[in-house]
Enzyme design. Structure first.
Site, PDB file in Angstrom:
ATOM      1  N   LYS A  59     -24.215 106.025  55.726  1.00 45.64           N
ATOM      2  CA  LYS A  59     -24.213 106.219  57.183  1.00 45.64           C
ATOM      3  C   LYS A  59     -25.382 105.486  57.828  1.00 45.64           C
ATOM      4  CE  LYS A  59     -22.195 110.872  56.946  1.00 45.64           C
ATOM      5  NZ  LYS A  59     -22.489 112.312  57.148  1.00 45.64           N
ATOM      6  N   ALA A  69     -27.884 111.820  57.664  1.00 44.66           N
ATOM      7  CA  ALA A  69     -27.889 112.984  56.781  1.00 44.66           C
ATOM      8  C   ALA A  69     -26.474 113.298  56.339  1.00 44.66           C
ATOM      9  CB  ALA A  69     -28.504 114.189  57.492  1.00 44.66           C
ATOM     10  N   ASP A  70     -26.394 114.038  55.248  1.00 44.38           N
ATOM     11  CA  ASP A  70     -25.105 114.545  54.806  1.00 44.38           C
ATOM     12  C   ASP A  70     -25.342 115.856  54.069  1.00 44.38           C
ATOM     13  OD1 ASP A  70     -22.148 113.499  54.673  1.00 44.38           O
ATOM     14  OD2 ASP A  70     -22.520 114.555  52.797  1.00 44.38           O
ATOM     15  N   GLN A  71     -24.297 116.678  54.036  1.00 47.89           N
ATOM     16  CA  GLN A  71     -24.391 117.965  53.363  1.00 47.89           C
ATOM     17  C   GLN A  71     -23.161 118.173  52.493  1.00 47.89           C
ATOM     18  OE1 GLN A  71     -23.881 121.771  55.590  1.00 47.89           O
ATOM     19  NE2 GLN A  71     -25.964 122.197  54.901  1.00 47.89           N
TER      20      GLN A  71
END
Length: 198
Positions: free
Chosen positions: A58, A74-76
């Site tokens: 991203k 960010a990623d989760q």
């Protein structure tokens, strides 16, 4: 003035940053998350590796579109007993996810990276462990009524900052990590590098 860009459509992440005094623009970075997740899962990647890779992709995509800015991405990932969960599509899918998580401990992994001038200059990963109680089926229907459509934007189908808190008996880990962003290390980096005032 340093231009900070959050490569995300997440209202929660943007609110966390702006509420903590970090002035940034939020611009969605469109990548094929599902495709990459399936590929990484097939290759045996961990949830943490997947979250970090997606955050990096991203950031890189957004940097190419906005090369004058410092890009935060960010990623989760939610993982329970080796199964990865995604954001629910609708009420039925939310119900199914919550029933699968009921009475178990799952992990929320949040990763964040920062890109500047074409290079990754920082990154971190943090994990929180959440134990969901054995709620009744009747309570679950009441929860789905009360929570509304906003939970479809949340992996696992809950918001810990709202009525979703009633789903849990224990939460171990950083609150901001649960919400989807390792906020304190991120702010620390921005401060240490003069992007925020010390």
């Amino acid at each position: 003035m340093t231009r900070l860009i959050l490569a995300s459509s997440s209202k929660a992440r943007h609110s966390m940053l702006t509420n903590s005094g970090v002035d940034c623009e939020a611009i969605a970075s469109m990548i094929d998350e599902d495709g990459y997740k399936q590929s990484m899962k097939a290759e045996g990647a961990s949830a943490a590796e997947a979250a970090e890779t997606l955050a990096e992709m991203k950031a890189l995509r957004m940097y190419r579109q906005q090369p004058d800015g410092i890009v935060i991405a960010a990623d989760q990932m939610l993982e329970c007993n080796g199964i990865w969960f995604d954001k629910p599509r609708d009420r039925d899918n939310t119900r199914a996810q919550l029933l699968a998580l009921r009475g178990k401990t799952h992990q929320l992994v949040s990763a964040a990276v920062i890109y500047k001038e074409g290079s990754r200059i920082w990154g971190t990963i943090d994990t929180a462990h959440l134990t969901m109680r054995n709620f009744t089926d009747e309570w679950l229907e009441d929860y789905l009524d009360a929570a509304g459509d906003d939970i479809y934007d949340c992996v696992g189908g809950y918001q810990l900052e709202g009525i979703g808190a009633q789903l849990f008996t224990e939460v171990r880990g950083d609150y901001f990590t649960v919400l989807g962003l390792p906020l304190l290390p991120l702010i620390g980096f921005l401060r240490d590098h003069g992007i925020l005032k010390a």
